[in-house]
Design a protein around this motif. Structure first.
Motif, mmCIF file in Angstrom:
data_model
loop_
_atom_site.group_PDB
_atom_site.id
_atom_site.type_symbol
_atom_site.label_atom_id
_atom_site.label_comp_id
_atom_site.label_asym_id
_atom_site.label_seq_id
_atom_site.Cartn_x
_atom_site.Cartn_y
_atom_site.Cartn_z
ATOM 1 N N ILE A 245 3.696 -0.926 -11.030
ATOM 2 C CA ILE A 245 3.731 -0.637 -9.638
ATOM 3 C C ILE A 245 3.717 -2.127 -9.161
ATOM 4 O O ILE A 245 5.117 -2.502 -8.261
ATOM 5 C CB ILE A 245 2.730 -0.067 -8.940
ATOM 6 N N VAL A 246 3.167 -3.233 -9.395
ATOM 7 C CA VAL A 246 3.299 -4.413 -9.041
ATOM 8 C C VAL A 246 4.785 -5.169 -9.247
ATOM 9 O O VAL A 246 5.464 -5.721 -8.322
ATOM 10 C CB VAL A 246 2.163 -5.432 -9.408
ATOM 11 N N ILE B 84 10.194 -6.384 -7.140
ATOM 12 C CA ILE B 84 11.661 -6.349 -7.296
ATOM 13 C C ILE B 84 12.242 -5.789 -6.064
ATOM 14 O O ILE B 84 13.391 -6.216 -5.563
ATOM 15 C CB ILE B 84 11.822 -5.454 -8.584
ATOM 16 N N TRP B 85 11.460 -4.804 -5.248
ATOM 17 C CA TRP B 85 11.861 -4.195 -4.194
ATOM 18 C C TRP B 85 11.795 -5.321 -3.116
ATOM 19 O O TRP B 85 12.748 -5.338 -2.210
ATOM 20 C CB TRP B 85 11.049 -3.154 -3.731
ATOM 21 N N LEU B 86 10.883 -6.057 -3.112
ATOM 22 C CA LEU B 86 10.638 -7.188 -2.114
ATOM 23 C C LEU B 86 11.883 -8.297 -2.243
ATOM 24 O O LEU B 86 12.108 -8.782 -1.335
ATOM 25 C CB LEU B 86 9.319 -8.018 -2.156
ATOM 26 N N MET C 240 0.907 -1.169 0.094
ATOM 27 C CA MET C 240 -0.062 0.128 0.021
ATOM 28 C C MET C 240 0.842 1.263 0.005
ATOM 29 O O MET C 240 0.739 2.340 -0.670
ATOM 30 C CB MET C 240 -0.888 -0.005 1.162
ATOM 31 N N VAL C 241 1.909 1.232 0.974
ATOM 32 C CA VAL C 241 2.617 2.412 0.973
ATOM 33 C C VAL C 241 3.678 2.702 -0.124
ATOM 34 O O VAL C 241 3.896 3.714 -0.784
ATOM 35 C CB VAL C 241 3.622 2.364 2.228
ATOM 36 N N PHE C 242 3.997 1.385 -0.940
ATOM 37 C CA PHE C 242 4.985 1.557 -2.100
ATOM 38 C C PHE C 242 3.922 2.102 -3.087
ATOM 39 O O PHE C 242 4.391 2.848 -3.970
ATOM 40 C CB PHE C 242 5.337 0.032 -2.343
ATOM 41 N N TYR D 21 15.596 4.480 -11.347
ATOM 42 C CA TYR D 21 14.907 4.419 -10.141
ATOM 43 C C TYR D 21 13.570 3.435 -10.408
ATOM 44 O O TYR D 21 12.863 3.345 -8.946
ATOM 45 C CB TYR D 21 14.297 5.788 -9.649
ATOM 46 N N GLY D 22 13.291 2.681 -11.118
ATOM 47 C CA GLY D 22 12.420 1.546 -11.229
ATOM 48 C C GLY D 22 10.887 2.101 -11.661
ATOM 49 O O GLY D 22 10.179 1.588 -11.232
#
Length: 345
Positions: free
Chosen positions: A85-86, A91-93, A23-25, A79-80
């Motif tokens: 978004i998903v 990728i961040w996860l 949600m915050v991402f 910066y991706g």
């Protein structure tokens, strides 16, 4: 507490953590004013803000002038922002699972390095605040319950409600102006003195404690009133219960009835708040940290949101979310410890 229940709670951390961070991402990707907008603004000003930057972003900021379409695409890829978004979230996860929190868009260094520099300070203030809060509030709450409507109860109630009404940062401003600036009894701010590295070990310990007295008072002020009154009201309810009157009718002394029977049950409300206090005290208050010039998590998180430093924001969020979720489990363990009637199945 059964092992099955504990396992379920631990497994529940995973979907809760995913929901919070996703949600915050998504919010960080949708709100305007991100790192790319800042780089564009700096590029239009001639790259003045590019000192200390690295990689593609640093080269573009130092180039000056308007950015071309290819440069914008490179920035989005860097910066991706070039992916949905998903996809960017997973990728961040994946990086999070390898303890890679990314690189700060403000400090141009690994996020973990930025957080690690402030971790000892936040841990110190969080631990001291937590310990002092319980050490002061529990005994004071017991005294107020036993001495209800006496002079001690009335005087302490005035102090407690004043402390509850005055925010911690306002109290901090007053203490800095009066005790630090006017009377010069305490330093104006900072965690240690400038000559800290040259001091002996006992002098270093005293220097840290000397700098932490006023901030700790400001930190404790808010929770102090709530926890003290919670302890008092809970103990008074238990002292009026039938089981206490029955125990005293069988010859149990009042002191033993309080300490051995009513006291344990009165700690249950405090135990339920123990886990949440861990995350709250570690993250601190950015206003208190700003007043006392403390480089803690609270101030770092606030500045990261203001500067749209999303990797740091997500790094702090991930750490805080894990602490909060683990704290909730610790609260259940504390409740089961002080109240054997509670059985989590």
């Amino acid at each position: 507490m059964s092992g099955t229940y504990l396992l379920r709670r631990l497994l529940l951390i995973i979907p809760t953590f995913l929901g919070i961070t996703l949600m915050v991402f998504a919010i960080t990707r949708l709100v305007p004013g991100g790192p790319i907008d800042r780089i564009i603004a700096q590029g239009q000003m001639g790259g003045e803000g590019g000192v200390g930057s690295s990689g593609a972003a640093g080269d573009m900021m130092q180039s000056g002038g308007a950015l071309s379409e290819d440069q914008l695409n490179q920035l989005k890829e860097y910066y991706g922002f070039d992916k949905p978004i998903v996809v960017s979230y997973f990728i961040w996860l994946k990086k999070i699972l390898t303890l890679d929190l990314g690189e700060s868009t403000r400090y141009y260094e690994p996020v973990w390095q930025t957080i690690k520099e402030r971790l000892p300070i936040s841990t110190f203030y969080g631990f001291m605040t937590l310990v002092l809060s319980y050490m002061i509030c529990i005994p004071l709450g017991v005294i107020k319950a036993i001495k209800h409507r006496t002079a001690i109860d009335n005087v302490t109630s005035i102090l407690i409600f004043v402390g509850y009404a005055v925010p911690g940062f306002v109290l901090g401003i007053v203490m800095v102006v009066w005790f630090a600036a006017n009377l010069e009894w305490f330093p104006l701010g900072g965690f240690v003195s400038d000559d800290f590295s040259t001091l002996s070990l006992p002098s270093k310990i005293w220097d840290i404690l000397y700098h932490s007295i006023l901030p700790l008072i400001a930190y404790i002020a808010g929770s102090f009133a709530f926890m003290t009154m919670l302890m008092k009201n809970s103990l008074m309810d238990n002292l009026a219960a039938d089981y206490i009157r029955t125990a005293m009718a069988k010859g149990t002394s009042f002191r033993r009835a309080v300490l051995r029977h009513a006291m344990r049950n009165s700690l249950i409300p405090l135990a339920t708040h123990f886990g949440s206090n861990i995350a709250f005290f570690l993250t601190g208050s950015f206003l208190v940290e700003k007043i006392f010039d403390i480089d803690g998590f609270g101030l770092l998180g606030y500045e990261s949101v203001i500067e749209r430093d999303y990797p740091v924001v997500m790094g702090i969020l991930a750490l805080t979310a894990v602490l909060q979720l683990i704290g909730n489990i610790l609260s259940d363990i504390c409740v089961a410890t002080v109240d054997p009637r509670v059985q989590f199945e």
